[in-house]
Motif scaffolding. Structure first.
Motif, mmCIF file in Angstrom:
data_model
loop_
_atom_site.group_PDB
_atom_site.id
_atom_site.type_symbol
_atom_site.label_atom_id
_atom_site.label_comp_id
_atom_site.label_asym_id
_atom_site.label_seq_id
_atom_site.Cartn_x
_atom_site.Cartn_y
_atom_site.Cartn_z
ATOM 1 N N SER A 31 31.925 28.711 35.953
ATOM 2 C CA SER A 31 31.360 29.232 37.188
ATOM 3 C C SER A 31 32.479 29.723 38.090
ATOM 4 N N ILE A 32 32.122 30.603 39.001
ATOM 5 C CA ILE A 32 33.089 31.085 39.985
ATOM 6 C C ILE A 32 33.575 29.922 40.848
ATOM 7 N N GLU A 33 32.688 28.992 41.142
ATOM 8 C CA GLU A 33 33.059 27.843 41.964
ATOM 9 C C GLU A 33 34.128 27.004 41.272
ATOM 10 N N GLN A 34 33.982 26.800 39.976
ATOM 11 C CA GLN A 34 34.975 26.035 39.227
ATOM 12 C C GLN A 34 36.321 26.762 39.211
ATOM 13 N N LEU A 35 36.280 28.080 39.024
ATOM 14 C CA LEU A 35 37.514 28.871 39.032
ATOM 15 C C LEU A 35 38.160 28.833 40.405
ATOM 16 N N SER A 36 37.371 28.986 41.448
ATOM 17 C CA SER A 36 37.902 28.963 42.802
ATOM 18 C C SER A 36 38.564 27.624 43.114
ATOM 19 N N ALA A 37 37.958 26.540 42.652
ATOM 20 C CA ALA A 37 38.540 25.214 42.876
ATOM 21 C C ALA A 37 39.891 25.093 42.178
ATOM 22 N N ALA A 38 39.984 25.640 40.964
ATOM 23 C CA ALA A 38 41.256 25.599 40.234
ATOM 24 C C ALA A 38 42.336 26.385 40.966
ATOM 25 N N CYS A 39 41.945 27.485 41.594
ATOM 26 C CA CYS A 39 42.904 28.327 42.315
ATOM 27 C C CYS A 39 43.411 27.661 43.594
ATOM 28 N N PRO A 51 29.056 46.684 39.319
ATOM 29 C CA PRO A 51 30.206 45.796 39.096
ATOM 30 C C PRO A 51 30.821 46.059 37.729
ATOM 31 N N ALA A 52 32.151 46.093 37.667
ATOM 32 C CA ALA A 52 32.829 46.346 36.388
ATOM 33 C C ALA A 52 32.444 45.310 35.352
ATOM 34 N N MET A 53 32.320 44.044 35.795
ATOM 35 C CA MET A 53 31.980 42.950 34.887
ATOM 36 C C MET A 53 30.898 42.078 35.505
ATOM 37 N N THR A 54 30.029 41.538 34.656
ATOM 38 C CA THR A 54 29.127 40.489 35.116
ATOM 39 C C THR A 54 29.945 39.221 35.352
ATOM 40 N N GLU A 55 29.355 38.241 35.986
ATOM 41 C CA GLU A 55 30.081 36.989 36.225
ATOM 42 C C GLU A 55 30.515 36.351 34.910
ATOM 43 N N VAL A 110 38.920 35.851 32.192
ATOM 44 C CA VAL A 110 39.871 34.949 32.852
ATOM 45 C C VAL A 110 40.223 33.795 31.920
ATOM 46 N N SER A 111 39.215 33.241 31.268
ATOM 47 C CA SER A 111 39.441 32.120 30.354
ATOM 48 C C SER A 111 40.299 32.522 29.167
ATOM 49 N N THR A 112 40.087 33.720 28.653
ATOM 50 C CA THR A 112 40.912 34.218 27.549
ATOM 51 C C THR A 112 42.376 34.291 27.968
ATOM 52 N N GLY A 113 42.616 34.800 29.164
ATOM 53 C CA GLY A 113 43.985 34.869 29.659
ATOM 54 C C GLY A 113 44.603 33.505 29.841
ATOM 55 N N TYR A 114 43.846 32.597 30.402
ATOM 56 C CA TYR A 114 44.337 31.237 30.619
ATOM 57 C C TYR A 114 44.709 30.593 29.289
ATOM 58 N N PRO A 118 38.316 37.478 47.050
ATOM 59 C CA PRO A 118 39.274 38.000 46.065
ATOM 60 C C PRO A 118 38.797 37.916 44.621
ATOM 61 N N LEU A 119 38.110 36.854 44.260
ATOM 62 C CA LEU A 119 37.617 36.746 42.882
ATOM 63 C C LEU A 119 36.491 37.748 42.627
ATOM 64 N N ALA A 120 35.624 37.921 43.606
ATOM 65 C CA ALA A 120 34.558 38.918 43.461
ATOM 66 C C ALA A 120 35.150 40.313 43.353
ATOM 67 N N ALA A 121 36.200 40.579 44.122
ATOM 68 C CA ALA A 121 36.847 41.890 44.061
ATOM 69 C C ALA A 121 37.401 42.149 42.665
ATOM 70 N N LEU A 122 38.052 41.150 42.086
ATOM 71 C CA LEU A 122 38.608 41.307 40.740
ATOM 72 C C LEU A 122 37.509 41.555 39.718
#
Length: 337
Positions: free
Chosen positions: A6-14, A133-137, A144-148, A219-223
């Protein structure tokens, strides 16, 4: 299954990022002051050694495992005529990387670095972000997970780069979303577009910021909305590196734009990253200034592929060679001032 669900989980990690090891930094700085040279006389080479020490947590850092990761993605916005090259060049260049024929293959070899190329669904472009939007959530979180997950915790230094026809337009749109301004403030010639192509790029950025509006304030939504899969993957890799305390060399405009949301989410988010070079791409100088990053090199390069980042590895190796190999005044029997 994606690392981030979720975006919330990613935001918390950031927002839960480790800081550098201050004891290691201070020990490295103290060592620099004992070496057979006037204090500070090696300038930024001394700073680089201390930077490596702080993030690796070692007074004498090492560069045994230097990784170069190039992420590749395809962009729907290319349909708007924003590139001098056709969209199929992305897949063709990925094949060239695999065959060892690209600039980054040679630069990685010269730097003693291991190159990995990660294509992200290059057969399926993102949506045209001027109208959707370029990508769905889910797509965004998967990239992002692939990069990580591409980053090994054992890495001593990470170089990041990209390949994707149309991605300088995505980077310009992301920069405009994060820092404001019009398309003309951020776009450059990228692959070598003519004046008409440059105008189309600026128009695409302006159309995107108008279409997405206030949603770009996050910022995450923008990306997710105006970025691309390879930009999202770079962001994930930068985040992973911070979580593992791995120092990072960012490449040019696209790579820096992809990392920038982390700095917008947390002011010290890119403290573990250095700008390897100043790209010839028009918006890079302004973007680095906004992020407070001072480039190590300015070679008028605009290739991407992590080429500038990889070139800077040799500076890091030189900094480390002096830091680890020089004698102290006491060891050399040299009188101090």
């Amino acid at each position: 299954m994606s690392r981030f669900s979720s975006i919330e989980q990613l935001s918390a990690a950031c927002n839960d990022l480790p800081e550098r090891d201050e004891q290691a930094s201070m020990a490295a700085a103290a060592r620099q002051d004992t070496l057979t040279k006037p204090q500070g006389s090696l300038g930024r080479l001394e700073e680089l050694a201390i930077f490596l020490a702080g993030w690796q947590g070692r007074a004498v850092p090492r560069l045994d495992q230097v990784a170069v990761i190039v992420f590749a993605g395809s962009h729907g916005v290319t349909a708007r005529g924003v590139s001098a090259f056709p969209a199929e060049v992305t897949a063709q260049m990925v094949a060239n990387f695999a065959a060892g024929g690209a600039a980054i293959n040679q630069l990685a070899r010269a730097a003693g670095a291991e190159l990995t190329v990660v294509p992200l669904e290059i057969e399926r472009p993102t949506a045209d972000f001027t109208a959707a939007p370029a990508m769905t959530e889910d797509e965004f979180l998967a990239a992002v997970s692939t990069g990580y997950d591409a980053v090994s915790p054992k890495t001593d230094l990470l170089c990041l780069g990209e390949m994707g026809i149309g991605n300088t337009t995505a980077a310009a749109a992301l920069a405009a979303a994060l820092f404001g301004g019009k398309g003309a403030d951020w776009v450059g010639r990228g692959t070598g577009v003519d004046d008409a192509g440059l105008s189309r790029k600026a128009a695409a950025v302006d159309a995107a910021t108008a279409f997405h509006g206030a949603a770009l304030s996050d910022p995450l939504a923008a990306l997710a909305r105006v970025g691309g899969r390879e930009l999202a993957a770079i962001f994930g890799a930068v985040l992973a590196a911070r979580c593992y305390r791995i120092p990072v060399l960012l490449d040019g405009f696209v790579c820096t734009a992809a990392a920038a949301p982390l700095a917008r989410l947390r002011p010290t988010g890119l403290a573990h990253a250095l700008a390897a070079h100043m790209s010839a791409e028009a918006g890079h100088r302004e973007l680095l200034a906004r992020l407070g990053l001072k480039p190590l090199l300015d070679f008028n390069m605009r290739l991407g592929e992590a080429s500038g980042a990889c070139l800077a590895v040799n500076l890091m190796r030189s900094a480390l060679a002096c830091h680890a190999g020089m004698a102290s005044f006491a060891e050399a029997g040299v009188s101090e001032k």
